[in-house]
Design a protein around this motif. Sequence first.
Motif, PDB file in Angstrom:
ATOM      1  N   LEU A  88       0.713  -0.815   0.470  1.00 20.74           N
ATOM      2  CA  LEU A  88      -0.051   0.575  -0.198  1.00 20.74           C
ATOM      3  C   LEU A  88       0.592   0.927   0.093  1.00 20.74           C
ATOM      4  O   LEU A  88       0.263   2.180  -0.234  1.00 20.74           O
ATOM      5  N   LEU A  89       2.282   1.265  -0.214  1.00 22.71           N
ATOM      6  CA  LEU A  89       3.270   2.543  -0.472  1.00 22.71           C
ATOM      7  C   LEU A  89       2.614   3.687  -1.161  1.00 22.71           C
ATOM      8  O   LEU A  89       1.765   3.220  -2.688  1.00 22.71           O
ATOM      9  N   ALA A  90       2.449   4.671  -0.696  1.00 21.44           N
ATOM     10  CA  ALA A  90       1.883   6.018  -1.482  1.00 21.44           C
ATOM     11  C   ALA A  90       3.443   6.527  -1.376  1.00 21.44           C
ATOM     12  O   ALA A  90       3.130   7.344  -0.284  1.00 21.44           O
ATOM     13  N   GLY A  91       3.386   8.478  -1.550  1.00 19.01           N
ATOM     14  CA  GLY A  91       3.883   9.557  -0.577  1.00 19.01           C
ATOM     15  C   GLY A  91       2.669  10.219  -0.148  1.00 19.01           C
ATOM     16  O   GLY A  91       1.884  10.293  -1.218  1.00 19.01           O
ATOM     17  N   CYS A  92       3.798  10.620   0.710  1.00 17.18           N
ATOM     18  CA  CYS A  92       2.489  11.449   1.618  1.00 17.18           C
ATOM     19  C   CYS A  92       3.346  12.327   1.297  1.00 17.18           C
ATOM     20  O   CYS A  92       4.930  12.835   1.750  1.00 17.18           O
ATOM     21  N   GLY A  93       3.230  13.328   2.311  1.00 19.03           N
ATOM     22  CA  GLY A  93       3.804  15.023   2.611  1.00 19.03           C
ATOM     23  C   GLY A  93       3.272  15.331   4.353  1.00 19.03           C
ATOM     24  O   GLY A  93       3.074  14.012   4.642  1.00 19.03           O
ATOM     25  N   ASP A  94       3.318  16.364   4.832  1.00 15.38           N
ATOM     26  CA  ASP A  94       3.980  16.395   6.134  1.00 15.38           C
ATOM     27  C   ASP A  94       2.918  17.500   7.335  1.00 15.38           C
ATOM     28  O   ASP A  94       3.257  18.337   7.997  1.00 15.38           O
TER      29      ASP A  94
ATOM     30  N   GLY B 185       1.186  13.632  17.054  1.00 17.99           N
ATOM     31  CA  GLY B 185       1.069  13.441  15.218  1.00 17.99           C
ATOM     32  C   GLY B 185       1.899  12.459  15.901  1.00 17.99           C
ATOM     33  O   GLY B 185       2.647  12.030  14.761  1.00 17.99           O
ATOM     34  N   THR B 186       2.284  11.885  16.549  1.00 18.51           N
ATOM     35  CA  THR B 186       2.882  10.033  16.916  1.00 18.51           C
ATOM     36  C   THR B 186       1.613   9.388  17.052  1.00 18.51           C
ATOM     37  O   THR B 186       0.248   9.489  17.276  1.00 18.51           O
ATOM     38  N   TYR B 187       2.146   8.076  16.452  1.00 17.44           N
ATOM     39  CA  TYR B 187       0.730   6.484  16.909  1.00 17.44           C
ATOM     40  C   TYR B 187       1.817   5.793  17.021  1.00 17.44           C
ATOM     41  O   TYR B 187       3.129   5.403  17.334  1.00 17.44           O
ATOM     42  N   SER B 188       0.881   4.727  17.810  1.00 16.16           N
ATOM     43  CA  SER B 188       1.595   3.265  18.340  1.00 16.16           C
ATOM     44  C   SER B 188       0.406   2.216  18.167  1.00 16.16           C
ATOM     45  O   SER B 188      -0.501   2.830  18.291  1.00 16.16           O
ATOM     46  N   ASP B 189       1.319   1.494  18.204  1.00 14.92           N
ATOM     47  CA  ASP B 189       0.208   0.317  17.112  1.00 14.92           C
ATOM     48  C   ASP B 189      -0.058  -0.773  18.655  1.00 14.92           C
ATOM     49  O   ASP B 189       1.280  -1.306  18.689  1.00 14.92           O
ATOM     50  N   MET B 190      -0.687  -1.224  19.041  1.00 15.74           N
ATOM     51  CA  MET B 190      -0.591  -1.667  20.741  1.00 15.74           C
ATOM     52  C   MET B 190      -1.043  -2.977  20.350  1.00 15.74           C
ATOM     53  O   MET B 190      -2.731  -2.671  20.451  1.00 15.74           O
ATOM     54  N   VAL B 191      -0.655  -4.019  20.997  1.00 14.50           N
ATOM     55  CA  VAL B 191      -1.802  -6.104  20.197  1.00 14.50           C
ATOM     56  C   VAL B 191      -2.041  -5.858  21.290  1.00 14.50           C
ATOM     57  O   VAL B 191      -0.976  -6.098  23.038  1.00 14.50           O
TER      58      VAL B 191
ATOM     59  N   PRO C 224     -11.568  12.753   9.684  1.00 10.48           N
ATOM     60  CA  PRO C 224     -12.492  11.950  10.861  1.00 10.48           C
ATOM     61  C   PRO C 224     -11.729  10.998  12.243  1.00 10.48           C
ATOM     62  O   PRO C 224     -12.215  11.609  12.848  1.00 10.48           O
ATOM     63  N   MET C 225     -10.758  11.069  11.510  1.00 10.05           N
ATOM     64  CA  MET C 225      -9.765  10.604  12.821  1.00 10.05           C
ATOM     65  C   MET C 225      -9.172  11.401  13.989  1.00 10.05           C
ATOM     66  O   MET C 225      -8.803  12.497  13.263  1.00 10.05           O
ATOM     67  N   LYS C 226      -9.754  11.557  14.937  1.00 14.15           N
ATOM     68  CA  LYS C 226      -9.252  12.389  16.012  1.00 14.15           C
ATOM     69  C   LYS C 226      -8.414  11.665  16.389  1.00 14.15           C
ATOM     70  O   LYS C 226      -8.118  10.469  17.180  1.00 14.15           O
ATOM     71  N   PRO C 227      -7.160  12.559  17.626  1.00 15.14           N
ATOM     72  CA  PRO C 227      -6.444  11.669  18.646  1.00 15.14           C
ATOM     73  C   PRO C 227      -7.168  10.981  19.867  1.00 15.14           C
ATOM     74  O   PRO C 227      -8.519  11.512  19.590  1.00 15.14           O
ATOM     75  N   GLY C 228      -6.518   9.912  19.551  1.00 22.27           N
ATOM     76  CA  GLY C 228      -6.855   9.198  20.729  1.00 22.27           C
ATOM     77  C   GLY C 228      -6.627   8.041  20.161  1.00 22.27           C
ATOM     78  O   GLY C 228      -6.123   7.376  20.280  1.00 22.27           O
ATOM     79  N   ILE C 229      -7.828   6.929  21.040  1.00 25.41           N
ATOM     80  CA  ILE C 229      -7.444   5.507  20.962  1.00 25.41           C
ATOM     81  C   ILE C 229      -8.435   4.670  19.944  1.00 25.41           C
ATOM     82  O   ILE C 229     -10.189   4.721  20.493  1.00 25.41           O
ATOM     83  N   TYR C 230      -8.271   3.943  19.500  1.00 25.13           N
ATOM     84  CA  TYR C 230      -8.708   3.531  19.070  1.00 25.13           C
ATOM     85  C   TYR C 230      -8.462   1.525  18.986  1.00 25.13           C
ATOM     86  O   TYR C 230      -7.207   1.548  18.695  1.00 25.13           O
ATOM     87  N   ALA C 231      -9.504   0.582  19.216  1.00 21.18           N
ATOM     88  CA  ALA C 231      -9.421  -0.474  18.740  1.00 21.18           C
ATOM     89  C   ALA C 231     -10.137  -0.846  17.228  1.00 21.18           C
ATOM     90  O   ALA C 231     -10.520  -0.515  16.291  1.00 21.18           O
ATOM     91  N   PHE C 232      -9.113  -1.780  16.601  1.00 21.54           N
ATOM     92  CA  PHE C 232      -9.133  -2.733  15.651  1.00 21.54           C
ATOM     93  C   PHE C 232      -8.866  -3.898  15.507  1.00 21.54           C
ATOM     94  O   PHE C 232      -7.406  -3.919  16.344  1.00 21.54           O
TER      95      PHE C 232
ATOM     96  N   TRP D 201       1.904  10.193  12.869  1.00 23.02           N
ATOM     97  CA  TRP D 201       0.536  10.354  11.446  1.00 23.02           C
ATOM     98  C   TRP D 201       0.369  11.837  10.715  1.00 23.02           C
ATOM     99  O   TRP D 201       1.399  12.856  11.662  1.00 23.02           O
ATOM    100  N   PHE D 202       0.104  11.807   9.833  1.00 22.50           N
ATOM    101  CA  PHE D 202      -0.136  12.929   9.598  1.00 22.50           C
ATOM    102  C   PHE D 202      -1.224  12.881   7.657  1.00 22.50           C
ATOM    103  O   PHE D 202      -1.514  12.149   7.555  1.00 22.50           O
ATOM    104  N   ARG D 203      -1.151  14.284   7.350  1.00 27.22           N
ATOM    105  CA  ARG D 203      -2.924  14.139   6.024  1.00 27.22           C
ATOM    106  C   ARG D 203      -1.721  14.348   4.915  1.00 27.22           C
ATOM    107  O   ARG D 203      -1.395  15.505   5.206  1.00 27.22           O
ATOM    108  N   ARG D 204      -2.448  14.180   3.876  1.00 22.19           N
ATOM    109  CA  ARG D 204      -1.970  14.710   2.755  1.00 22.19           C
ATOM    110  C   ARG D 204      -3.117  13.939   1.480  1.00 22.19           C
ATOM    111  O   ARG D 204      -3.780  12.965   1.858  1.00 22.19           O
ATOM    112  N   SER D 205      -4.068  14.975   1.272  1.00 20.24           N
ATOM    113  CA  SER D 205      -4.547  14.979   0.081  1.00 20.24           C
ATOM    114  C   SER D 205      -6.324  14.098   0.710  1.00 20.24           C
ATOM    115  O   SER D 205      -6.365  12.840  -0.389  1.00 20.24           O
TER     116      SER D 205
END
Length: 118
Positions: free
Chosen positions: A15-21, A51-57, A27-35, A69-73
């Motif tokens: 799924l690689l793609a170029g992104c900005g900064d 602007g940081t994220y952690s994936d906790m198992v 829709p995603m707001k800072p917080g804790i999400y389950a998946f 994490w950041f957004r672009r387009s």
Amino acid sequence: MRQFSSASAVLLAVLLAGCGDAQGEGPMKPGIYAFEAPDGSRHRMVFGKDGTYSDMVDNQPKPAGQGKWFRRSGQLCLKPDNTGNDLCLEEKARGDDGSFTLSGNGIVTHFTLEASAS
């Protein structure tokens, strides 16, 4: 529908793609999400206001992945600390409860808000 771990090295290659900064708006707001990952493992993704994220198992003391994490387009992008590659995915709201989906290459992952950052 299959779900995936956004920190997965396999998915990074697919799924690689170029992104900005820019964190920007989405829709995603800072917080804790389950998946749930494709292997059935349950995760908590912590998106920080800084602007940081952690994936906790679940049931593991250390993060499976960390980075920025950041957004672009209209996409939510993740830049893992352990690779130089950015992963940018389509981001869409799922109702009005703060949940959202990330999708790319035909794979959709549902993130359910558990706690928002104040």
